[in-house]
Design a protein around this motif. Structure first.
Motif, PDB file in Angstrom:
ATOM      1  N   THR A 165      31.191 -42.834  -7.713  1.00 45.99           N
ATOM      2  CA  THR A 165      30.942 -42.658  -9.147  1.00 45.99           C
ATOM      3  C   THR A 165      31.565 -43.789  -9.951  1.00 45.99           C
ATOM      4  O   THR A 165      30.929 -44.341 -10.857  1.00 45.99           O
ATOM      5  CB  THR A 165      31.481 -41.293  -9.617  1.00 45.99           C
ATOM      6  OG1 THR A 165      30.791 -40.265  -8.903  1.00 45.99           O
ATOM      7  CG2 THR A 165      31.295 -41.101 -11.108  1.00 45.99           C
ATOM      8  N   ILE A 166      32.788 -44.142  -9.624  1.00 39.94           N
ATOM      9  CA  ILE A 166      33.453 -45.241 -10.334  1.00 39.94           C
ATOM     10  C   ILE A 166      32.708 -46.560 -10.107  1.00 39.94           C
ATOM     11  O   ILE A 166      32.485 -47.323 -11.042  1.00 39.94           O
ATOM     12  CB  ILE A 166      34.930 -45.340  -9.915  1.00 39.94           C
ATOM     13  CG1 ILE A 166      35.709 -44.234 -10.617  1.00 39.94           C
ATOM     14  CG2 ILE A 166      35.528 -46.700 -10.225  1.00 39.94           C
ATOM     15  CD1 ILE A 166      37.162 -44.144 -10.220  1.00 39.94           C
ATOM     16  N   SER A 183      28.762 -31.713 -10.199  1.00 39.38           N
ATOM     17  CA  SER A 183      29.049 -32.853 -11.079  1.00 39.38           C
ATOM     18  C   SER A 183      28.612 -34.170 -10.438  1.00 39.38           C
ATOM     19  O   SER A 183      28.118 -35.062 -11.131  1.00 39.38           O
ATOM     20  CB  SER A 183      30.528 -32.895 -11.470  1.00 39.38           C
ATOM     21  OG  SER A 183      31.335 -33.140 -10.343  1.00 39.38           O
ATOM     22  N   ASP A 184      28.743 -34.286  -9.126  1.00 39.14           N
ATOM     23  CA  ASP A 184      28.287 -35.502  -8.448  1.00 39.14           C
ATOM     24  C   ASP A 184      26.767 -35.624  -8.530  1.00 39.14           C
ATOM     25  O   ASP A 184      26.237 -36.706  -8.769  1.00 39.14           O
ATOM     26  CB  ASP A 184      28.713 -35.502  -6.978  1.00 39.14           C
ATOM     27  CG  ASP A 184      30.216 -35.600  -6.812  1.00 39.14           C
ATOM     28  OD1 ASP A 184      30.884 -36.180  -7.690  1.00 39.14           O
ATOM     29  OD2 ASP A 184      30.726 -35.073  -5.805  1.00 39.14           O
ATOM     30  N   TYR A 193      39.597 -49.102  -7.980  1.00 38.72           N
ATOM     31  CA  TYR A 193      40.110 -48.141  -8.960  1.00 38.72           C
ATOM     32  C   TYR A 193      40.930 -48.846 -10.038  1.00 38.72           C
ATOM     33  O   TYR A 193      40.776 -48.562 -11.230  1.00 38.72           O
ATOM     34  CB  TYR A 193      40.987 -47.073  -8.284  1.00 38.72           C
ATOM     35  CG  TYR A 193      40.218 -45.994  -7.573  1.00 38.72           C
ATOM     36  CD1 TYR A 193      39.516 -45.036  -8.271  1.00 38.72           C
ATOM     37  CD2 TYR A 193      40.215 -45.927  -6.184  1.00 38.72           C
ATOM     38  CE1 TYR A 193      38.823 -44.033  -7.617  1.00 38.72           C
ATOM     39  CE2 TYR A 193      39.528 -44.931  -5.514  1.00 38.72           C
ATOM     40  CZ  TYR A 193      38.830 -43.990  -6.238  1.00 38.72           C
ATOM     41  OH  TYR A 193      38.140 -43.000  -5.591  1.00 38.72           O
ATOM     42  N   HIS A 250      40.072 -48.953 -14.018  1.00 38.37           N
ATOM     43  CA  HIS A 250      40.991 -48.390 -15.023  1.00 38.37           C
ATOM     44  C   HIS A 250      41.530 -49.454 -15.973  1.00 38.37           C
ATOM     45  O   HIS A 250      41.925 -49.138 -17.092  1.00 38.37           O
ATOM     46  CB  HIS A 250      42.110 -47.607 -14.344  1.00 38.37           C
ATOM     47  CG  HIS A 250      41.605 -46.351 -13.704  1.00 38.37           C
ATOM     48  ND1 HIS A 250      41.044 -45.305 -14.398  1.00 38.37           N
ATOM     49  CD2 HIS A 250      41.531 -45.990 -12.396  1.00 38.37           C
ATOM     50  CE1 HIS A 250      40.663 -44.363 -13.574  1.00 38.37           C
ATOM     51  NE2 HIS A 250      40.945 -44.755 -12.349  1.00 38.37           N
ATOM     52  N   ASN A 293      25.888 -36.742 -11.974  1.00 39.41           N
ATOM     53  CA  ASN A 293      26.122 -38.187 -12.104  1.00 39.41           C
ATOM     54  C   ASN A 293      24.994 -38.974 -11.446  1.00 39.41           C
ATOM     55  O   ASN A 293      24.523 -39.973 -11.990  1.00 39.41           O
ATOM     56  CB  ASN A 293      27.466 -38.579 -11.480  1.00 39.41           C
ATOM     57  CG  ASN A 293      28.643 -38.110 -12.287  1.00 39.41           C
ATOM     58  OD1 ASN A 293      28.535 -37.844 -13.475  1.00 39.41           O
ATOM     59  ND2 ASN A 293      29.789 -37.988 -11.640  1.00 39.41           N
ATOM     60  N   ASP A 327      33.202 -40.734  -0.192  1.00 33.16           N
ATOM     61  CA  ASP A 327      34.153 -40.570  -1.304  1.00 33.16           C
ATOM     62  C   ASP A 327      33.388 -40.602  -2.625  1.00 33.16           C
ATOM     63  O   ASP A 327      33.115 -41.665  -3.189  1.00 33.16           O
ATOM     64  CB  ASP A 327      35.194 -41.696  -1.242  1.00 33.16           C
ATOM     65  CG  ASP A 327      36.271 -41.562  -2.291  1.00 33.16           C
ATOM     66  OD1 ASP A 327      36.072 -40.834  -3.294  1.00 33.16           O
ATOM     67  OD2 ASP A 327      37.326 -42.212  -2.132  1.00 33.16           O
ATOM     68  N   ASP A 328      33.039 -39.423  -3.118  1.00 34.13           N
ATOM     69  CA  ASP A 328      32.213 -39.345  -4.323  1.00 34.13           C
ATOM     70  C   ASP A 328      32.900 -39.902  -5.560  1.00 34.13           C
ATOM     71  O   ASP A 328      32.239 -40.447  -6.443  1.00 34.13           O
ATOM     72  CB  ASP A 328      31.766 -37.905  -4.570  1.00 34.13           C
ATOM     73  CG  ASP A 328      30.698 -37.463  -3.580  1.00 34.13           C
ATOM     74  OD1 ASP A 328      30.220 -38.317  -2.796  1.00 34.13           O
ATOM     75  OD2 ASP A 328      30.333 -36.281  -3.581  1.00 34.13           O
ATOM     76  N   ASP A 329      34.219 -39.773  -5.645  1.00 30.58           N
ATOM     77  CA  ASP A 329      34.929 -40.354  -6.783  1.00 30.58           C
ATOM     78  C   ASP A 329      34.776 -41.882  -6.777  1.00 30.58           C
ATOM     79  O   ASP A 329      34.514 -42.487  -7.815  1.00 30.58           O
ATOM     80  CB  ASP A 329      36.414 -39.988  -6.756  1.00 30.58           C
ATOM     81  CG  ASP A 329      36.657 -38.521  -7.059  1.00 30.58           C
ATOM     82  OD1 ASP A 329      35.787 -37.893  -7.699  1.00 30.58           O
ATOM     83  OD2 ASP A 329      37.698 -38.003  -6.648  1.00 30.58           O
ATOM     84  N   LEU A 361      25.571 -39.384  -3.857  1.00 34.06           N
ATOM     85  CA  LEU A 361      26.319 -38.383  -4.621  1.00 34.06           C
ATOM     86  C   LEU A 361      25.626 -37.023  -4.511  1.00 34.06           C
ATOM     87  O   LEU A 361      24.736 -36.697  -5.284  1.00 34.06           O
ATOM     88  CB  LEU A 361      26.430 -38.817  -6.088  1.00 34.06           C
ATOM     89  CG  LEU A 361      27.292 -40.047  -6.350  1.00 34.06           C
ATOM     90  CD1 LEU A 361      27.138 -40.529  -7.785  1.00 34.06           C
ATOM     91  CD2 LEU A 361      28.753 -39.738  -6.049  1.00 34.06           C
TER      92      LEU A 361
END
Length: 181
Positions: free
Chosen positions: A53-54, A80-81, A23, A27, A84, A48-50, A75
């Motif tokens: 995605t990242i 939204s997943d 992460y 960022h 993506n 952990d879809d976040d 995903l």
């Protein structure tokens, strides 16, 4: 013997990669690190879809699109997943079809996909519509939004594998080279 084992455990943890590291790298716009390090641990965070995605987006931003396949397949939890996942897999599929077309002469003109702003998608659409000039096995494309930008695509052979090379020029100056296989 216990001291040696303890040393190896501590040594291993000192180089462990965490989700927070990925992460932070993302960022900080260190996409190369987020992609390469994320590849080492993404399976530990497949729920952990976040994170997925990242990780996939970092790989896309570094043109390492082959690494997007597995996280994109995972995903599935919400709309939204899934969107993506379609985005990542569309680009990957376009690459595979373009690759097959360039190497095997496969006709891709009948394929229609959602549009994306990713360079490979732009090239795929223009190539499938035959919107290019071909000179000495180099396909030349113009950018629809900026007439000062042009793309040149050709195959290169690296060892026994063909690869697609796309070079971006602005005012006839090379600004980026991407290679896909």
């Amino acid at each position: 013997m216990k001291k040696i084992l303890l040393f190896f455990i501590i040594f291993s943890y000192s180089f462990a990669i965490s989700r927070v590291d990925i992460y932070n790298a993302y960022h900080e716009k260190n996409y190369k690190k987020a992609c390469s390090e994320g590849a080492k641990i993404y399976f530990n965070f497949k729920q952990d879809d976040d994170f997925l995605t990242i990780f996939a987006d970092a790989c896309l931003k570094t043109d390492n699109i082959n690494r997007m396949a597995f996280p994109a397949m995972l995903l599935v939890k919400n709309a939204s997943d899934r969107s993506n996942a379609i985005y990542f897999l569309t680009i990957l599929y376009q690459k595979k079809l373009l690759y097959k077309s360039l190497i095997d002469g496969f006709d891709i003109s009948g394929f229609k996909f959602p549009t994306t702003n990713y360079i490979l998608s732009k090239i795929f659409v223009k190539y499938s519509k035959k919107e290019y000039i071909k000179k000495n096995n180099i396909y030349i494309f113009t950018d629809d939004k900026n007439p000062n930008i042009e793309y040149k695509m050709n195959l290169i052979k690296d060892k026994s594998i063909y690869k697609i090379m796309i070079r971006t020029y602005k005012n006839n100056i090379l600004i980026k080279t991407r290679i896909y296989w």
